[in-house]
Scaffold this active site. Structure first.
Site, PDB file in Angstrom:
ATOM      1  N   ASP A   1       0.826  -1.215   0.000  1.00 33.90           N
ATOM      2  CA  ASP A   1       0.000   0.000   0.000  1.00 33.90           C
ATOM      3  C   ASP A   1       0.860   1.265   0.000  1.00 33.90           C
ATOM      4  OD1 ASP A   1      -2.330   1.484   0.082  1.00 33.90           O
ATOM      5  OD2 ASP A   1      -2.454   1.454   2.264  1.00 33.90           O
ATOM      6  N   GLY A   2       0.344   2.316  -0.613  1.00 34.77           N
ATOM      7  CA  GLY A   2       1.000   3.628  -0.552  1.00 34.77           C
ATOM      8  C   GLY A   2       1.549   4.124  -1.883  1.00 34.77           C
TER       9      GLY A   2
ATOM     10  N   GLU B   1     -12.286  -4.843  -3.523  1.00 37.83           N
ATOM     11  CA  GLU B   1     -12.835  -3.479  -3.394  1.00 37.83           C
ATOM     12  C   GLU B   1     -12.144  -2.488  -4.334  1.00 37.83           C
ATOM     13  OE1 GLU B   1     -12.009  -5.402  -0.569  1.00 37.83           O
ATOM     14  OE2 GLU B   1     -14.136  -5.928  -0.507  1.00 37.83           O
ATOM     15  N   ASN B   2     -10.981  -2.864  -4.872  1.00 35.56           N
ATOM     16  CA  ASN B   2     -10.239  -1.921  -5.723  1.00 35.56           C
ATOM     17  C   ASN B   2     -10.929  -1.657  -7.071  1.00 35.56           C
ATOM     18  OD1 ASN B   2      -6.986  -2.996  -4.501  1.00 35.56           O
ATOM     19  ND2 ASN B   2      -8.144  -1.179  -3.937  1.00 35.56           N
TER      20      ASN B   2
ATOM     21  N   ARG C   1     -12.222   1.934  -7.904  1.00 37.51           N
ATOM     22  CA  ARG C   1     -11.353   3.047  -8.346  1.00 37.51           C
ATOM     23  C   ARG C   1     -11.728   3.458  -9.780  1.00 37.51           C
ATOM     24  NH1 ARG C   1      -5.477   2.410  -5.560  1.00 37.51           N
ATOM     25  NH2 ARG C   1      -6.285   1.793  -3.525  1.00 37.51           N
TER      26      ARG C   1
ATOM     27  N   ARG D   1      -0.744   8.824 -10.368  1.00 32.65           N
ATOM     28  CA  ARG D   1      -0.816   7.616  -9.541  1.00 32.65           C
ATOM     29  C   ARG D   1      -0.219   6.406 -10.263  1.00 32.65           C
ATOM     30  NH1 ARG D   1      -4.024   7.456  -5.139  1.00 32.65           N
ATOM     31  NH2 ARG D   1      -4.408   5.252  -5.460  1.00 32.65           N
TER      32      ARG D   1
ATOM     33  N   GLY E   1      -0.059   5.492  -4.369  1.00 29.74           N
ATOM     34  CA  GLY E   1      -0.657   6.781  -4.719  1.00 29.74           C
ATOM     35  C   GLY E   1       0.011   7.927  -3.969  1.00 29.74           C
TER      36      GLY E   1
ATOM     37  N   ARG F   1      -4.938  -1.361   9.268  1.00 32.98           N
ATOM     38  CA  ARG F   1      -6.107  -2.200   9.008  1.00 32.98           C
ATOM     39  C   ARG F   1      -5.729  -3.298   8.019  1.00 32.98           C
ATOM     40  NH1 ARG F   1      -7.802   3.036   7.051  1.00 32.98           N
ATOM     41  NH2 ARG F   1      -7.226   3.252   4.858  1.00 32.98           N
TER      42      ARG F   1
HETATM   43  C1  IPE Z   1      -5.267  -2.594   0.197  1.00 30.91           C
HETATM   44  O1  IPE Z   1      -4.984  -1.254  -0.018  1.00 30.91           O
HETATM   45  C2  IPE Z   1      -5.223  -3.342  -1.099  1.00 30.91           C
HETATM   46  C3  IPE Z   1      -3.922  -3.441  -1.738  1.00 30.91           C
HETATM   47  C4  IPE Z   1      -2.812  -2.957  -1.300  1.00 30.91           C
HETATM   48  C5  IPE Z   1      -3.913  -4.161  -2.976  1.00 30.91           C
HETATM   49  P1  IPE Z   1      -6.139  -0.174  -0.225  1.00 30.91           P
HETATM   50  O2  IPE Z   1      -5.458   1.114  -0.472  1.00 30.91           O
HETATM   51  O3  IPE Z   1      -7.106  -0.632  -1.242  1.00 30.91           O
HETATM   52  O4  IPE Z   1      -6.861  -0.185   1.196  1.00 30.91           O
HETATM   53  P2  IPE Z   1      -7.738   0.931   1.927  1.00 30.91           P
HETATM   54  O5  IPE Z   1      -8.747   1.399   0.931  1.00 30.91           O
HETATM   55  O6  IPE Z   1      -6.811   2.022   2.340  1.00 30.91           O
HETATM   56  O7  IPE Z   1      -8.324   0.226   3.106  1.00 30.91           O
HETATM   57  C1  IPE Z   2      -1.671   0.260  -3.338  1.00 34.74           C
HETATM   58  O1  IPE Z   2      -1.432   1.623  -3.350  1.00 34.74           O
HETATM   59  C2  IPE Z   2      -1.994  -0.295  -4.697  1.00 34.74           C
HETATM   60  C3  IPE Z   2      -3.344  -0.840  -4.809  1.00 34.74           C
HETATM   61  C4  IPE Z   2      -4.267  -0.794  -3.905  1.00 34.74           C
HETATM   62  C5  IPE Z   2      -3.674  -1.495  -6.048  1.00 34.74           C
HETATM   63  P1  IPE Z   2      -2.609   2.687  -3.316  1.00 34.74           P
HETATM   64  O2  IPE Z   2      -3.014   2.994  -4.713  1.00 34.74           O
HETATM   65  O3  IPE Z   2      -3.701   2.229  -2.421  1.00 34.74           O
HETATM   66  O4  IPE Z   2      -1.869   3.932  -2.683  1.00 34.74           O
HETATM   67  P2  IPE Z   2      -2.455   4.994  -1.664  1.00 34.74           P
HETATM   68  O5  IPE Z   2      -3.021   4.258  -0.515  1.00 34.74           O
HETATM   69  O6  IPE Z   2      -3.493   5.764  -2.420  1.00 34.74           O
HETATM   70  O7  IPE Z   2      -1.275   5.826  -1.288  1.00 34.74           O
HETATM   71 MG    MG Z   3      -4.062   2.490  -0.439  1.00 36.44          MG
END
Ligand code: IPE
Ligand code: IPE
Ligand code: MG
Length: 254
Positions: free
Chosen positions: A27-28, A74-75, A78, A40, A30, A201
């Site tokens: 995660d992170g 849930e992704n 987006r 992103r 973005g 989480r």
């Molecule tokens: C969890 O990250 C899913 C992945 C890293 C693939 P998210 O960015 O989707 O989770 P939330 O929305 O912050 O809970």
């Molecule tokens: C994780 O990074 C990648 C996926 C969930 C696919 P994010 O895209 O959730 O990055 P943030 O949480 O927005 O920084």
């Molecule tokens: Mg995220």
């Protein structure tokens, strides 16, 4: 485990207890891109590059199963173009980096609701699994269109079918049977789950399998999560007192 070297640094890891099964929520991406005023998609690309690094480091440490969260159920919520870019990146990653994974002896497997993924992605998955099936050093398990609740729902449905077919009675159902009906029953439950980017989480990751996993969160954003972070996670994990509802080993003896 003794001396490990990485990019001119040497770590003495003698006696360090490393998890056999590790899970990482990548995660992170973005936030990483935003900090650099980049789109992103650039963050997702940097994140994919970093997965290669994590695989190499885990292999050296002797981790046997590495499960990474790549795309959740849930992704899909987006924007369509971000979802599309993620799918394209996924295909590109496995086409481009398989020779390096092969060099490291890494077998690739997938977990999640694979049947609902686009045809092109399913092809990459089938080919990647087939090509790597005899590699022995470590298994990389990519959670793709994965949701812990969907996995449990799926296991419940499989058991319900057996009840309907008269193969088992409802009262025969055990925890063990549920475990055996998860997506990859042969993969041990993770001892440690790492989440970069500070979020505390699970976001629907490995709900069934994480019952007694240790949780470790770092502020480092996923594309920057490197060898030092991993080493710190393992050091902290080695110092944790895993009681599994019982008493600590010291208390049990006194
Ligand atoms: C969890 O990250 C899913 C992945 C890293 C693939 P998210 O960015 O989707 O989770 P939330 O929305 O912050 O809970
Ligand atoms: C994780 O990074 C990648 C996926 C969930 C696919 P994010 O895209 O959730 O990055 P943030 O949480 O927005 O920084
Ligand atoms: Mg995220």
């Amino acid at each position: 485990m003794a001396i490990l070297s990485n990019k001119n640094k040497t770590y003495d890891t003698t006696g360090l207890k490393v998890p056999v099964s590790l899970a990482v929520i990548m995660d992170g991406n973005g936030r990483w891109a935003k900090k650099r005023l980049l789109p992103r998609s650039a963050g997702h690309r940097a994140g994919a590059e970093n997965l290669k690094e994590l695989c190499r480091n885990c292999g050296r440490y002797g981790v046997k199963y590495l499960t990474v969260y790549a795309f959740s159920t849930e992704n899909w919520s987006r924007p369509e173009d971000e979802v599309h870019q993620l799918m394209e990146l996924f295909v590109e990653f496995f086409e481009k980096y398989d020779p390096e994974l092969e060099q490291e002896g890494i077998r690739v497997r997938f977990t999640g609701d694979i049947s609902a993924l686009p045809e092109k992605v399913r092809k990459t998955i089938a080919e990647g699994e087939e090509r790597s099936k005899n590699r022995q050093k470590m298994q990389l398990i990519v959670a793709m269109n994965y949701g812990g609740r969907r996995e449990i729902e799926n296991a419940a449905r499989k058991l319900a079918s057996k009840v309907k077919a008269g193969e088992i009675e409802p009262e025969d159902i055990t925890e063990q049977m549920l475990s055996e009906n998860m997506y990859l029953p042969d993969v041990p439950d993770p001892e440690l789950i790492i989440r970069p980017s500070g979020e505390m989480r699970l976001s629907n990751f490995l709900l069934w399998e994480s019952a007694y996993a240790e949780f470790w969160v770092s502020e480092t954003l996923w594309p920057d999560f490197g060898y030092d972070d991993l080493t710190q996670a393992f050091k902290d994990y080695a110092g944790r007192d895993r009681r599994f509802g019982g008493l600590s080993s010291k208390e049990a003896k006194s």
